[in-house]
Structure formats: C-alpha cells, structure tokens
Design an enzyme around this catalytic site. Structure first.
Site, mmCIF file in Angstrom:
data_model
loop_
_atom_site.group_PDB
_atom_site.id
_atom_site.type_symbol
_atom_site.label_atom_id
_atom_site.label_comp_id
_atom_site.label_asym_id
_atom_site.label_seq_id
_atom_site.Cartn_x
_atom_site.Cartn_y
_atom_site.Cartn_z
ATOM 1 N N SER A 143 -55.703 10.192 1.523
ATOM 2 C CA SER A 143 -55.350 11.221 0.536
ATOM 3 C C SER A 143 -56.531 11.531 -0.378
ATOM 4 C CB SER A 143 -54.181 10.735 -0.325
ATOM 5 O OG SER A 143 -53.029 10.591 0.452
ATOM 6 N N ASP A 196 -45.372 6.522 3.335
ATOM 7 C CA ASP A 196 -46.094 6.405 4.607
ATOM 8 C C ASP A 196 -45.992 5.015 5.223
ATOM 9 O OD1 ASP A 196 -46.853 9.027 4.479
ATOM 10 O OD2 ASP A 196 -48.825 8.604 3.595
ATOM 11 N N GLY A 209 -51.248 17.185 8.159
ATOM 12 C CA GLY A 209 -50.353 17.909 7.258
ATOM 13 C C GLY A 209 -50.958 18.080 5.875
ATOM 14 N N ARG A 222 -59.022 15.070 -0.815
ATOM 15 C CA ARG A 222 -59.176 15.734 -2.116
ATOM 16 C C ARG A 222 -60.633 15.769 -2.543
ATOM 17 N NH1 ARG A 222 -54.158 13.985 -1.275
ATOM 18 N NH2 ARG A 222 -52.398 14.715 -2.525
HETATM 19 C C1 S3P Z 1 -49.850 12.923 1.109
HETATM 20 C C2 S3P Z 1 -48.557 13.038 0.674
HETATM 21 C C3 S3P Z 1 -47.403 12.527 1.420
HETATM 22 C C4 S3P Z 1 -47.827 11.561 2.521
HETATM 23 C C5 S3P Z 1 -49.010 12.073 3.290
HETATM 24 C C6 S3P Z 1 -50.196 12.251 2.370
HETATM 25 C C7 S3P Z 1 -50.932 13.471 0.278
HETATM 26 O O1 S3P Z 1 -46.711 13.612 2.008
HETATM 27 O O2 S3P Z 1 -46.754 11.326 3.402
HETATM 28 O O3 S3P Z 1 -49.367 11.160 4.316
HETATM 29 O O4 S3P Z 1 -52.107 13.137 0.519
HETATM 30 O O5 S3P Z 1 -50.633 14.246 -0.638
HETATM 31 P P1 S3P Z 1 -45.542 14.423 1.232
HETATM 32 O O6 S3P Z 1 -46.153 15.151 0.119
HETATM 33 O O7 S3P Z 1 -44.990 15.340 2.279
HETATM 34 O O8 S3P Z 1 -44.568 13.360 0.805
#
Ligand code: S3P
Length: 438
Positions: free
Chosen positions: A25, A318, A97, A29
């Site tokens: 994460s 996660d 995602g 960023r």
């Molecule tokens: C993440 C947020 C989470 C997590 C993903 C990483 C992020 O998802 O499951 O692996 O880096 O903001 P959600 O925002 O859908 O909960």
C-alpha cells in the site's frame, strides 16, 4: 501455458531473522505522490512486486522519469500537480486493484483522457464504488456493465469538492476521493463507517498537504501543491502475516521479522492472533517517516479458535486467508462475521478458502459474510489458489503442518505482493519448493 506451483512438505521450523518485502500500500502511494509532487522523491524499501511495478509503469507512461537503481529503490522526478502527460495507450494495471482505484481518482482531475484496464481478475472487480463518488464530484467516467473496468476517464472536468459518506470501510475508495480532492475546488471530506488504513493521509501530510482527520472524517482542500522527499517503506505486515502464522504453527519455531509496519489501522492481525493464543512480541518500536515500525518476534504456540470481533475485520482485511489457515489448525471453533468484502478481493476469498480448507479435510462452512471453521490437522492435497497470491501463500502455511504434502496450483501471482516468498521461507527453515509445470 506453463503454470507455477508451490509444493510444501510438512515439517521443519521457522527460525532466525527475516525481512519481508516493502509494504504494498505504501509503495503504491509513494510512486503516485512522488510523481505529482514538485522535486525529487527517493523511495527506499519499495516493493518490487508486479502490482507496484504496474503503478510505476503507469506514471512512466504519463511522462514521469522514475529510475530504479536497485530493485527496492526508486528515484522519482516529480512533475508537479499539473505535469502529467496523456499516456499513449490504455494503462494496464494487471492484478492491482489499488492501482486502478487510486489512479481513477488522480486521473479524474487531469486535462487528458485515459483508460484503465487489467487482468481477468481485476476486470471482474467492482469499480462503481469509486466511479460513483467521482461522478458526484463532476468527473466524467465510463465503465463496462455492472461497474467493471475498463474505466474510461475524460479529461478537462472541473471537479467540485464533496462530502462523501462511504458505505463500506475502504482505504481504496477513501484514497481515490482524496486524490481527486487534490484537484477539486473547495474542501473534500470523506467519512467512513469504521477505520481503514490511513497511509494516504499520512503520506500526504509528509508531502506538505494539510489533511485533517477527526474520528471517522478526513478532509483536505484542493488546489495546493506537494513537495517531494524521502520515503522509507516499512516491511509489509500483510506479508509478515504468513510467517507469523507459519511460525506459530510449526513446532520449535522462533523467528524475528525485522522492520515491519505496525500502523494501528493495519495491525488487526496482531490482535486477532494474540486472542488466539499466539506468542508475538514487538521490539524496537520506531518510525519510518510517518509510519510506525517494529521487529516482531514470534514463537510456536498452541492456537485456539475464537469468535473474531467484527470491528477488527477492516484492520486485518488482507490477512484473512492466513488467519483462516491459523483457525483451521487451532483447537476448537473459529467464527468470522462481517467480512463480506472478502468476496470481492483478488478472488472470492470466502468461497476459495472454504473450498481449499475442505480439500484438506477441515470442516469449513462459508457464510454470506464469513466462515465457521472447526480446527483440526489438515491432510495433504491439491489446492487451486484461483490465481490469488494471498490464498496461495496461506495454503503454503497449511502445508507446513499438514499430514502429507500440499501442492498449490496457479501461484504466479505470488509475485504481485511477495517476490521471493518461497526462497525466503526455505532460507528460514520451511520445506517448500516453487515449480513450473508445462
Ligand atoms: C488497500 C486497501 C484494501 C486492501 C488492499 C490494499 C490500499 O482494499 O484490501 O489490498 O492500499 O488502500 P479496500 O480498500 O478495498 O478494503
């Protein structure tokens, strides 16, 4: 097409000092904010995994110079808030995602058109959760049926600040709206039903943006600028989770995982494992920039099943593939509720975990928003990870304590978040092998 597998033999123990790859994460960023900041940003401890490389490549395609002198170091020449250029083609974000949802917010504020695509899993995942609030800010975005990618984002929209009440706790949605808010007129506010990871807020502040957080509200004003700097990425607690659980389960283990991020909005795994009886201690608490870090020591312990408090679910979202494996090997029953979000991750993690646990002879009953598990001792067998990195690594932990070997199929995506997983585990005593099958 060749297929990557992990074959795990029971036995061994996890011991010594370990460093897990950088936080996914935070790495995403760092690339995004470094790119739109002014000046130079050096990122150390960057996660050199496929997901974060997709984010890096997206910004390269938008004209940002990003050098990578070592696998885990990025040198980013920030182009400023208005300096991104139209990408020459659709941006392919692979399995990631986080890249798609956060970029959607950032791109909604640009002067040029863009299109976001991904692999089969990402193209199935719900995107209306970001498209709707962005449209509410005045963004023009097309998506496929039922709110799936491809996302086509039209440039030149004049974004207006909004107050957005998120229906589910999601750091991706929150971050998407905040990134769009950087380009909007006025003050953008997001409220969340429960805490989600706050890395975006922390890093925005470190880059000089005034972000106000108060209980469940976060706000910022558009029209400012960001200033680049140094980002030191902690080890990813979501990756450390596998080793924490493996070492808890494997008799005779004593492992020190160094430099792991322990941000309280991520640390639900530690609380859940401790409630299950795990022996985990934190040493040398310190900060990497705005993020708290510690060395985590874990020793083998007899785990017991628990009723997982639903308020801890977003703080460990996660880690549930691994936690459910811990529950499968614990004494007694574990109940998970309030985790419907797991159905829309890289796979339907409720269905896929229940299927896999049952294949290993564990009584696991999937419910709409969770699972009921009777702990026991897994037997050996064949597991389909459905291309989900965390499912693959979770079942690798089950294989270490199973009655006979466990083979996990479709493991190429382990490299999205944990490159070198198999060799790191081998080096610390696990009996597992990566294989490529024709
Ligand atoms: C993440 C947020 C989470 C997590 C993903 C990483 C992020 O998802 O499951 O692996 O880096 O903001 P959600 O925002 O859908 O909960």
């Amino acid at each position: 097409m060749s297929e990557q597998r992990i074959v795990v033999s029971p036995g061994g123990r996890l011991a010594g000092r370990m460093r897990v790859p950088g936080d996914k994460s935070i790495s995403h960023r760092a690339v995004m904010l470094g790119a739109i900041a002014e000046g130079h940003t050096r990122v150390q401890g960057f996660l050199d995994g496929a997901d974060c490389l997709a984010t890096r490549d997206a910004f390269r395609a938008m004209g940002v110079t990003i050098k990578q002198p070592e696998a885990t170091t990025l040198e980013i020449e920030g182009v400023g808030m208005q300096g991104l250029q139209a990408p020459p083609a659709a941006i392919d974000l692979g399995n990631s995602g986080t890249s798609m949802r956060l970029l959607a917010g950032l791109l909604a504020g640009q002067s040029f058109d863009s299109e976001l695509v991904g692999d089969a899993s990402l193209m199935r995942r719900p995107m209306l959760r970001v498209v709707e609030p962005l449209r509410g800010m005045g963004a023009r975005i097309d998506c496929a049926q039922e709110g799936r990618a491809p996302l086509r984002i039209y440039g030149g929209a004049r974004l207006q600040a909004v107050t957005y009440e998120m229906p589910v706790a999601s750091a991706q949605v929150k971050s998407c709206v905040l990134l769009a808010g950087l380009y909007a007129d006025g003050e953008t506010t997001v409220t969340e039903p429960g805490p989600s990871r706050d890395h975006t807020e922390r890093m925005l502040r470190a880059f000089g943006c005034a972000v106000h957080s108060e209980s469940n509200r976060v706000s910022l004003r558009g029209g400012g600028r960001l200033l680049g700097g140094e980002v030191n990425v902690p080890g990813d607690l979501s990756s450390a989770a596998f080793a924490l659980i493996g070492a808890s389960l494997l008799p005779g283990s004593d492992l020190l995982i160094e430099g792991v991020g322990v941000n309280p909005t991520r640390a639900g795994i530690l609380e859940i494992l401790r409630r299950m009886g795990a022996d985990i201690s934190e040493h040398r608490r310190r900060d990497y920039g705005d993020e708290p870090v510690a060395d985590l020591q874990v020793r083998t312990a007899q785990l017991r099943g628990i009723d997982i408090p639903p308020e801890l679910v977003p703080l460990a979202i996660d880690e549930f593939p691994a936690i459910l494996v811990a529950a499968a090997c614990a004494e007694g029953q574990t109940r998970l509720r309030g985790a419907a979000e797991l159905r829309v991750k890289e796979s339907d993690r409720i269905a896929v975990m229940a299927e896999g646990l049952r294949r290993l002879g564990i009584a696991a009953e999937a419910t709409e928003d969770g699972m009921l598990i009777e702990g026991g001792r897994p037997q050996g067998g064949e597991i389909d990870s459905h291309g989900d990195h965390r499912i693959a690594m979770a079942f690798a932990m089950a294989g270490m304590v199973a009655q006979s070997p466990v083979t996990i199929h479709d493991c190429a995506n382990v490299a999205t978040s944990f490159p070198g997983f198999v060799s790191l585990m081998q080096d610390h005593g696990a009996r597992m092998e990566g294989m490529v099958a024709a």
